[in-house]
Write an enzyme that holds these catalytic residues in place. Structure first.
Site, PDB file in Angstrom:
ATOM      1  N   HIS A   1       1.020  -1.181   0.001  1.00 13.06           N
ATOM      2  CA  HIS A   1       0.057   0.050  -0.037  1.00 13.06           C
ATOM      3  C   HIS A   1       0.966   1.304  -0.012  1.00 13.06           C
ATOM      4  O   HIS A   1       2.120   1.175   0.069  1.00 13.06           O
ATOM      5  CB  HIS A   1      -1.091  -0.191   1.153  1.00 13.06           C
ATOM      6  CG  HIS A   1      -0.346   0.144   2.491  1.00 13.06           C
ATOM      7  ND1 HIS A   1       0.470  -0.903   3.088  1.00 13.06           N
ATOM      8  CD2 HIS A   1      -0.653   0.859   3.353  1.00 13.06           C
ATOM      9  CE1 HIS A   1       1.053  -0.561   4.177  1.00 13.06           C
ATOM     10  NE2 HIS A   1       0.321   0.705   4.450  1.00 13.06           N
TER      11      HIS A   1
ATOM     12  N   HIS B   1       1.216   3.896   2.115  1.00 12.96           N
ATOM     13  CA  HIS B   1       1.496   4.858   3.263  1.00 12.96           C
ATOM     14  C   HIS B   1       3.175   4.926   3.103  1.00 12.96           C
ATOM     15  O   HIS B   1       3.807   3.819   2.787  1.00 12.96           O
ATOM     16  CB  HIS B   1       1.398   3.971   4.496  1.00 12.96           C
ATOM     17  CG  HIS B   1       0.008   4.197   4.989  1.00 12.96           C
ATOM     18  ND1 HIS B   1      -0.722   3.474   5.896  1.00 12.96           N
ATOM     19  CD2 HIS B   1      -0.858   5.209   4.615  1.00 12.96           C
ATOM     20  CE1 HIS B   1      -1.947   3.870   5.807  1.00 12.96           C
ATOM     21  NE2 HIS B   1      -2.017   5.094   5.303  1.00 12.96           N
TER      22      HIS B   1
ATOM     23  N   ASP C   1       5.746   4.552   4.746  1.00 10.41           N
ATOM     24  CA  ASP C   1       6.679   3.635   5.507  1.00 10.41           C
ATOM     25  C   ASP C   1       6.644   2.335   4.673  1.00 10.41           C
ATOM     26  O   ASP C   1       7.336   1.431   4.875  1.00 10.41           O
ATOM     27  CB  ASP C   1       6.425   3.065   6.965  1.00 10.41           C
ATOM     28  CG  ASP C   1       5.208   2.686   7.268  1.00 10.41           C
ATOM     29  OD1 ASP C   1       4.155   2.927   6.266  1.00 10.41           O
ATOM     30  OD2 ASP C   1       4.989   1.671   8.067  1.00 10.41           O
ATOM     31  N   HIS C   2       5.998   2.086   3.390  1.00  9.16           N
ATOM     32  CA  HIS C   2       6.206   1.028   2.682  1.00  9.16           C
ATOM     33  C   HIS C   2       6.770   1.276   1.054  1.00  9.16           C
ATOM     34  O   HIS C   2       6.778   0.263   0.590  1.00  9.16           O
ATOM     35  CB  HIS C   2       4.848   0.257   2.477  1.00  9.16           C
ATOM     36  CG  HIS C   2       4.435  -0.245   3.831  1.00  9.16           C
ATOM     37  ND1 HIS C   2       4.374  -1.397   4.170  1.00  9.16           N
ATOM     38  CD2 HIS C   2       3.802   0.431   4.886  1.00  9.16           C
ATOM     39  CE1 HIS C   2       3.991  -1.712   5.415  1.00  9.16           C
ATOM     40  NE2 HIS C   2       3.662  -0.406   5.839  1.00  9.16           N
TER      41      HIS C   2
ATOM     42  N   HIS D   1      -7.262  -1.966   5.865  1.00  6.07           N
ATOM     43  CA  HIS D   1      -6.315  -0.890   6.382  1.00  6.07           C
ATOM     44  C   HIS D   1      -7.178   0.410   6.137  1.00  6.07           C
ATOM     45  O   HIS D   1      -8.038   0.539   5.475  1.00  6.07           O
ATOM     46  CB  HIS D   1      -4.989  -1.115   5.995  1.00  6.07           C
ATOM     47  CG  HIS D   1      -3.998  -0.308   6.387  1.00  6.07           C
ATOM     48  ND1 HIS D   1      -3.775  -0.332   7.898  1.00  6.07           N
ATOM     49  CD2 HIS D   1      -3.002   0.415   5.902  1.00  6.07           C
ATOM     50  CE1 HIS D   1      -2.710   0.426   8.025  1.00  6.07           C
ATOM     51  NE2 HIS D   1      -2.237   0.733   7.170  1.00  6.07           N
TER      52      HIS D   1
ATOM     53  N   ASP E   1      -0.082  -4.317   6.641  1.00  3.44           N
ATOM     54  CA  ASP E   1      -0.495  -3.740   7.448  1.00  3.44           C
ATOM     55  C   ASP E   1      -2.348  -4.106   7.330  1.00  3.44           C
ATOM     56  O   ASP E   1      -2.928  -3.874   6.262  1.00  3.44           O
ATOM     57  CB  ASP E   1      -0.775  -2.187   7.281  1.00  3.44           C
ATOM     58  CG  ASP E   1       0.689  -1.711   7.345  1.00  3.44           C
ATOM     59  OD1 ASP E   1       1.538  -2.354   7.622  1.00  3.44           O
ATOM     60  OD2 ASP E   1       0.961  -0.403   7.426  1.00  3.44           O
TER      61      ASP E   1
ATOM     62  N   HIS F   1       7.064  -5.665  11.102  1.00  7.47           N
ATOM     63  CA  HIS F   1       6.221  -4.738  11.412  1.00  7.47           C
ATOM     64  C   HIS F   1       5.941  -4.291  12.624  1.00  7.47           C
ATOM     65  O   HIS F   1       4.696  -3.976  13.110  1.00  7.47           O
ATOM     66  CB  HIS F   1       5.092  -4.783  10.336  1.00  7.47           C
ATOM     67  CG  HIS F   1       4.493  -3.225   9.813  1.00  7.47           C
ATOM     68  ND1 HIS F   1       3.793  -2.434  10.752  1.00  7.47           N
ATOM     69  CD2 HIS F   1       4.749  -2.395   8.937  1.00  7.47           C
ATOM     70  CE1 HIS F   1       3.313  -1.243  10.267  1.00  7.47           C
ATOM     71  NE2 HIS F   1       3.998  -1.180   9.168  1.00  7.47           N
TER      72      HIS F   1
HETATM   73 ZN   LIG Z   1       3.063   0.502   7.932  1.00  7.40          ZN
HETATM   74 ZN   LIG Z   2      -0.244   1.415   6.593  1.00  7.72          ZN
END
Ligand SMILES: [Zn+2]
Ligand SMILES: [Zn+2]
Length: 301
Positions: A60, A62, A64-65, A137, A209, A267
């Site tokens: 996804h 976000h 941090d990915h 999510h 997530d 994670h």
């Molecule tokens: Zn994450």
């Molecule tokens: Zn996320």
């Protein structure tokens, strides 16, 4: 086949953990799942070759990915890559990749193909397939299952020749489980395949997530290895729910309910310092649980 945890942290990197991403090596090819900041250095440390990555899967969008994608593509370009790269991800993947390239002021010399992930099989190769499955999510998010195809057994070439089958395409028909007819006689695959040398393909499922939910249970059913996000411990269940994440206990229950053989937690929030706490919480429901550390490797099969 090998799994390498390039990073295991949630939201922010820590001194010990980079942001979460996973690499799987299968017969000389590397598959990369998520490309956060810092992925390149982790790849170097783990010996994951840039040149052997042809497919990248993004769970996804976000930060941090996927924020490491632009830099990674820039490095591939510097290494004079000249063959295509395919990037799979949720709706809008093409736009996100274009953005990443723009930010890196990069016009790659190689073709970058973008494919929107949908529920079901998204990659079908000779020896493996990859299935995408939706998670629950804040934004559209996918989990991915790597499925090695079953090895049907070993083809006995000598026996086939003795049975009068000419060397050629009929050999592969038999290897693919089809009977063939030769001079009015039917030869079944089991006559020329040594099934004792066959084995069931391995399944590795990766749940990024998500809130705990049965929507992804069918997809991860009977995994040899379930890699599941575990952002929090039960003591911060409120925070997990607020941010639509799972706890170690949630991950363990998912592994237990779906008949998985091994659970690996990743994670992990920097909020909880002791890794053992994640493991202890998960093991209450699912004994074969371990929390991943950066650069941890698992040999499969
Ligand atoms: Zn994450
Ligand atoms: Zn996320």
């Amino acid at each position: 086949m090998k799994i390498v945890f390039l990073g295991t942290s949630a939201s922010t990197p820590t001194k010990e953990r980079n942001l979460s991403s996973i690499a799987i090596r299968f017969e000389g090819e590397w598959l990369l799942f998520d490309a956060p900041e810092g992925t390149q250095r982790q790849m170097m440390k783990a010996g994951v070759s840039y040149l052997k990555i042809n497919k990248i899967f993004i769970s996804h969008f976000h930060a941090d990915h996927f924020l490491g994608l632009g830099g990674l593509l820039a490095t591939m370009n510097i290494h004079a890559r000249d063959w295509p790269l395919t990037i799979y991800g949720p709706k809008g993947v093409e736009k996100k990749v274009a953005h990443s390239l723009e930010m890196a002021m990069l016009k790659p010399l190689f073709e970058v193909k973008c494919i929107e992930a949908k529920k079901g099989v998204i990659v079908q190769e000779e020896k493996y397939s990859i299935e995408a499955f939706p998670l629950k999510h804040e934004i559209e998010c996918f989990g991915y299952a790597f499925m090695e195809k079953d090895k049907k057994g070993e083809f006995n070439r000598q026996k086939a020749i003795e049975l009068g089958i000419p060397i050629g395409p009929l050999f592969s028909e038999l290897q693919n489980g089809k009977s063939v007819r030769i001079k009015g006689k039917t030869i079944k695959p089991e006559e020329v395949m040594d099934s004792s040398k066959g084995r069931k393909g391995k399944k590795i499922s990766m749940v990024f997530d998500t809130l705990p939910s049965t929507i992804y249970h069918k997809a991860i059913q009977d995994s040899d290895i379930l890699i599941h996000e575990s952002s929090f411990l039960e003591e911060r269940k409120d925070r997990a729910e607020e941010t639509m994440h799972s706890t170690a206990l949630d991950a363990a229950l998912a592994a237990k309910k779906t008949g998985c053989k091994k659970l690996v937690l990743f994670h992990l929030s920097a909020r909880h310092k002791e890794t053992e706490k994640f493991e202890n919480e998960a093991r209450k429901e699912f004994g074969n649980s371990v929390a991943a550390t950066d650069l941890m490797e698992i040999e499969v099969g």
